[in-house]
Design a protein around this motif. Structure first.
Motif, PDB file in Angstrom:
ATOM      1  N   ALA A  26       3.665   4.560   6.116  1.00  0.00           N
ATOM      2  CA  ALA A  26       4.838   3.588   5.778  1.00  0.00           C
ATOM      3  C   ALA A  26       5.264   2.694   6.726  1.00  0.00           C
ATOM      4  CB  ALA A  26       5.974   4.388   4.950  1.00  0.00           C
ATOM      5  N   TYR A  27       5.449   3.194   8.091  1.00  0.00           N
ATOM      6  CA  TYR A  27       5.828   2.236   9.112  1.00  0.00           C
ATOM      7  C   TYR A  27       4.934   1.063   9.321  1.00  0.00           C
ATOM      8  CZ  TYR A  27       7.190   1.203  13.998  1.00  0.00           C
ATOM      9  OH  TYR A  27       7.429   0.584  15.023  1.00  0.00           O
ATOM     10  N   ILE A  47       1.498  17.828   8.401  1.00  0.00           N
ATOM     11  CA  ILE A  47       0.662  16.728   8.809  1.00  0.00           C
ATOM     12  C   ILE A  47       0.550  15.571   7.798  1.00  0.00           C
ATOM     13  CG2 ILE A  47      -1.935  16.285   9.160  1.00  0.00           C
ATOM     14  CD1 ILE A  47      -2.298  19.096  10.125  1.00  0.00           C
ATOM     15  N   VAL A  48       0.770  16.174   6.504  1.00  0.00           N
ATOM     16  CA  VAL A  48       0.766  15.151   5.439  1.00  0.00           C
ATOM     17  C   VAL A  48       2.201  14.400   5.485  1.00  0.00           C
ATOM     18  CG1 VAL A  48       1.059  14.963   2.988  1.00  0.00           C
ATOM     19  CG2 VAL A  48      -0.805  16.400   3.909  1.00  0.00           C
ATOM     20  N   GLU A  49       3.103  15.071   5.881  1.00  0.00           N
ATOM     21  CA  GLU A  49       4.489  14.268   5.913  1.00  0.00           C
ATOM     22  C   GLU A  49       4.349  13.183   7.114  1.00  0.00           C
ATOM     23  OE1 GLU A  49       9.227  15.195   6.729  1.00  0.00           O
ATOM     24  OE2 GLU A  49       7.853  16.771   6.520  1.00  0.00           O
ATOM     25  N   TYR A  50       3.641  13.435   8.130  1.00  0.00           N
ATOM     26  CA  TYR A  50       3.634  12.640   9.469  1.00  0.00           C
ATOM     27  C   TYR A  50       2.725  11.369   8.801  1.00  0.00           C
ATOM     28  CZ  TYR A  50       2.813  10.703  14.023  1.00  0.00           C
ATOM     29  OH  TYR A  50       2.682   9.710  15.045  1.00  0.00           O
ATOM     30  N   ASN A  51       1.594  11.713   8.086  1.00  0.00           N
ATOM     31  CA  ASN A  51       0.639  10.746   7.351  1.00  0.00           C
ATOM     32  C   ASN A  51       1.463   9.696   6.670  1.00  0.00           C
ATOM     33  OD1 ASN A  51      -2.430  10.197   6.331  1.00  0.00           O
ATOM     34  ND2 ASN A  51      -0.808   9.990   4.859  1.00  0.00           N
ATOM     35  N   ASN A  52       2.432  10.291   5.876  1.00  0.00           N
ATOM     36  CA  ASN A  52       3.281   9.286   5.005  1.00  0.00           C
ATOM     37  C   ASN A  52       4.187   8.349   5.872  1.00  0.00           C
ATOM     38  OD1 ASN A  52       1.844  10.549   3.008  1.00  0.00           O
ATOM     39  ND2 ASN A  52       3.711  11.750   2.101  1.00  0.00           N
ATOM     40  N   LYS A  80      -7.159 -18.100  13.203  1.00  0.00           N
ATOM     41  CA  LYS A  80      -6.118 -17.502  12.123  1.00  0.00           C
ATOM     42  C   LYS A  80      -6.022 -15.977  12.909  1.00  0.00           C
ATOM     43  CE  LYS A  80      -6.694 -17.530   8.039  1.00  0.00           C
ATOM     44  NZ  LYS A  80      -7.065 -17.193   6.425  1.00  0.00           N
ATOM     45  N   LEU A  81      -4.903 -15.373  12.554  1.00  0.00           N
ATOM     46  CA  LEU A  81      -4.941 -14.138  13.081  1.00  0.00           C
ATOM     47  C   LEU A  81      -6.007 -13.268  12.677  1.00  0.00           C
ATOM     48  CD1 LEU A  81      -1.205 -13.449  12.391  1.00  0.00           C
ATOM     49  CD2 LEU A  81      -2.009 -14.196  14.487  1.00  0.00           C
ATOM     50  N   PRO A  82      -6.313 -11.969  13.341  1.00  0.00           N
ATOM     51  CA  PRO A  82      -7.573 -11.272  13.180  1.00  0.00           C
ATOM     52  C   PRO A  82      -7.474 -10.803  11.539  1.00  0.00           C
ATOM     53  CG  PRO A  82      -6.889 -10.655  15.098  1.00  0.00           C
ATOM     54  CD  PRO A  82      -5.874 -11.667  14.746  1.00  0.00           C
ATOM     55  N   ILE A  83      -8.369 -10.921  10.828  1.00  0.00           N
ATOM     56  CA  ILE A  83      -8.495 -10.148   9.511  1.00  0.00           C
ATOM     57  C   ILE A  83      -8.121  -8.815   9.655  1.00  0.00           C
ATOM     58  CG2 ILE A  83      -9.695  -9.791   7.415  1.00  0.00           C
ATOM     59  CD1 ILE A  83     -11.006 -12.430   7.803  1.00  0.00           C
ATOM     60  N   LYS A  84      -7.208  -8.299   8.869  1.00  0.00           N
ATOM     61  CA  LYS A  84      -6.741  -6.982   8.892  1.00  0.00           C
ATOM     62  C   LYS A  84      -7.487  -6.106   7.753  1.00  0.00           C
ATOM     63  CE  LYS A  84      -4.331  -3.180   9.718  1.00  0.00           C
ATOM     64  NZ  LYS A  84      -5.173  -2.281   8.954  1.00  0.00           N
ATOM     65  N   LEU A  85      -8.445  -5.375   8.480  1.00  0.00           N
ATOM     66  CA  LEU A  85      -9.238  -4.489   7.274  1.00  0.00           C
ATOM     67  C   LEU A  85      -8.140  -3.204   6.877  1.00  0.00           C
ATOM     68  CD1 LEU A  85     -12.800  -3.899   8.587  1.00  0.00           C
ATOM     69  CD2 LEU A  85     -11.896  -4.994   6.333  1.00  0.00           C
ATOM     70  N   LEU A  86      -8.223  -3.063   5.452  1.00  0.00           N
ATOM     71  CA  LEU A  86      -7.387  -1.951   5.049  1.00  0.00           C
ATOM     72  C   LEU A  86      -7.687  -0.570   5.448  1.00  0.00           C
ATOM     73  CD1 LEU A  86      -4.601  -1.397   3.382  1.00  0.00           C
ATOM     74  CD2 LEU A  86      -5.933  -1.325   1.333  1.00  0.00           C
ATOM     75  N   ILE A  87      -7.287   0.089   6.204  1.00  0.00           N
ATOM     76  CA  ILE A  87      -7.594   1.387   6.638  1.00  0.00           C
ATOM     77  C   ILE A  87      -7.352   2.360   5.443  1.00  0.00           C
ATOM     78  CG2 ILE A  87      -7.289   3.249   8.088  1.00  0.00           C
ATOM     79  CD1 ILE A  87      -8.772   0.854   9.533  1.00  0.00           C
ATOM     80  N   VAL A  88      -8.123   3.360   5.276  1.00  0.00           N
ATOM     81  CA  VAL A  88      -7.888   4.048   3.836  1.00  0.00           C
ATOM     82  C   VAL A  88      -6.823   5.080   4.117  1.00  0.00           C
ATOM     83  CG1 VAL A  88     -10.333   3.796   3.241  1.00  0.00           C
ATOM     84  CG2 VAL A  88      -9.549   5.628   4.863  1.00  0.00           C
ATOM     85  N   ALA A  89      -6.276   5.284   5.056  1.00  0.00           N
ATOM     86  CA  ALA A  89      -4.955   6.181   5.270  1.00  0.00           C
ATOM     87  C   ALA A  89      -3.860   5.765   4.413  1.00  0.00           C
ATOM     88  CB  ALA A  89      -4.596   6.452   6.524  1.00  0.00           C
ATOM     89  N   THR A  90      -3.383   6.440   3.516  1.00  0.00           N
ATOM     90  CA  THR A  90      -2.410   6.279   2.440  1.00  0.00           C
ATOM     91  C   THR A  90      -1.180   7.130   2.310  1.00  0.00           C
ATOM     92  OG1 THR A  90      -1.988   5.214   0.364  1.00  0.00           O
ATOM     93  CG2 THR A  90      -3.588   6.964   0.289  1.00  0.00           C
ATOM     94  N   ALA A  91      -0.277   6.997   1.788  1.00  0.00           N
ATOM     95  CA  ALA A  91       0.646   7.950   1.401  1.00  0.00           C
ATOM     96  C   ALA A  91       0.237   8.993   0.414  1.00  0.00           C
ATOM     97  CB  ALA A  91       1.851   7.224   0.749  1.00  0.00           C
ATOM     98  N   ILE A  92       0.451  10.139   0.947  1.00  0.00           N
ATOM     99  CA  ILE A  92      -0.253  11.223   0.192  1.00  0.00           C
ATOM    100  C   ILE A  92       1.020  12.006  -0.792  1.00  0.00           C
ATOM    101  CG2 ILE A  92      -1.126  13.821  -0.003  1.00  0.00           C
ATOM    102  CD1 ILE A  92      -2.374  12.668   2.848  1.00  0.00           C
ATOM    103  N   SER A  93       0.938  12.043  -2.072  1.00  0.00           N
ATOM    104  CA  SER A  93       1.764  12.950  -3.039  1.00  0.00           C
ATOM    105  C   SER A  93       1.274  14.271  -3.163  1.00  0.00           C
ATOM    106  CB  SER A  93       1.982  12.146  -4.303  1.00  0.00           C
ATOM    107  OG  SER A  93       2.492  11.100  -4.058  1.00  0.00           O
TER     108      SER A  93
END
Length: 316
Positions: free
Chosen positions: A53-54, A44-49, A2-15
């Motif tokens: 999303a990308y 920095i937060v905007e770039y994070n988001n 299978k393709l490698p299992i993708k661990l969900l990195i904790v970075a997320t969209a910030i409101s």
């Protein structure tokens, strides 16, 4: 395979990015950006988001592609089965749309020169890996549609499948590097923005929970022999239970002042509890078999994904 299992990195969209911070110093800072101005922190937060999303968009495509590749790989083992390749829908990669003027490949100048280079280089490598996988999958798709496997007994098809597996490892290496670094930088920036926010204690409690679960999933994924690692896995699980209990016992946000936030916070804690329940079953089975299966790991990652969805519901 299978393709490698993708661990969900904790970075997320910030409101809450429009909030005004107080004293900009951040306790327990991890980066030089802990003393950034509110405007710099918001960039920095905007770039994070934008970057989160990308990569989310890419991962949606890759999940669809993975399902197809697995079916094709099985079909190539039985090419005379007339139903082997029926119903395979070509995955579609939607264009990346963002309200922000920032682009994933162009980090803000408020980041250090070294960090700007890091993001530029890794986003470029990520994009190249992604495009190579898409093109290789297109070749595989054309090969199956033309039924060329009848001419070479599936040799080329199997080689293309193996190439996609190899490329996916490269892609996820860059994906993980980007989001791991982004999470650290974004966390300090977010703490500046939310320093005086009335819901900050809930936001940071949930962020800490998601980080702890991500670390636990990484521990599970890296375990080669459960019985050897059982003691430290159990210790980590006990810590998760205690953390969930602590945050579940927090008074929920004032429903009159913050409508809907009380229920959102409770749903998040419930999603954490569901992760713990699933984990207990996985650990029980592994104690008998001596290993944690790919299916078990994927179930835990899906539960973690639900935690992220619940978190986003709270901060939106």
């Amino acid at each position: 395979m299978k393709l490698p299992i993708k661990l969900l990195i904790v970075a997320t969209a910030i409101s809450f990015s429009a909030c005004k911070g107080g004293d900009k110093k951040v306790e327990n800072a991890k980066t030089e950006y802990a003393e950034a101005s509110n405007d710099e922190a918001n960039q920095i937060v905007e770039y994070n988001n934008v970057l989160v999303a990308y990569t989310d968009k890419n991962n949606t495509y890759l999940k669809s592609m993975e399902s197809n590749v697995q079916r094709i790989a099985r079909g190539l083992e039985q090419p005379n089965n007339q139903y082997a390749f029926i119903g395979i829908i070509t995955p579609f990669s939607v264009p990346h749309f963002s309200k922000s003027t920032m682009k994933p490949e162009t980090p803000p100048k408020v980041l250090s020169g070294e960090d700007q280079k890091f993001f530029k280089d890794n986003v470029l490598a990520l994009n190249e890996s992604f495009e190579k996988m898409k093109n290789t999958y297109k070749s595989l798709d054309d090969y199956i549609k033309a039924e060329d496997f009848k001419d070479d007994k599936g040799v080329k098809g199997k080689a293309l499948v193996d190439s996609i597996y190899a490329m996916s490892k490269t892609y996820y290496k860059y994906d993980d590097q980007l989001l791991t670094k982004l999470e650290v930088i974004g966390d300090d920036a977010e703490r500046i923005i939310l320093k005086t926010h009335p819901l900050k204690e809930y936001i940071f409690a949930m962020k800490d929970d998601r980080k702890a679960v991500a670390d636990f999933n990484k521990l599970i994924l890296e375990s080669k022999n459960y019985k050897v690692d059982e003691a430290k896995i159990k210790t980590a699980y006990t810590a998760l239970e205690a953390q969930n209990k602590k945050h579940t016992e927090m008074d929920a946000p004032n429903a009159a002042k913050f409508p809907g936030k009380d229920d959102s916070f409770k749903r998040f804690n419930e999603s954490f509890k569901e992760f713990l329940i699933e984990t207990k079953k996985v650990m029980r089975d592994a104690a008998t078999s001596g290993k944690i299966t790919e299916n078990d790991t994927e179930n835990l990652i899906r539960k973690h994904e639900y935690m992220r969805t619940s978190y986003n519901s709270f901060v939106d």
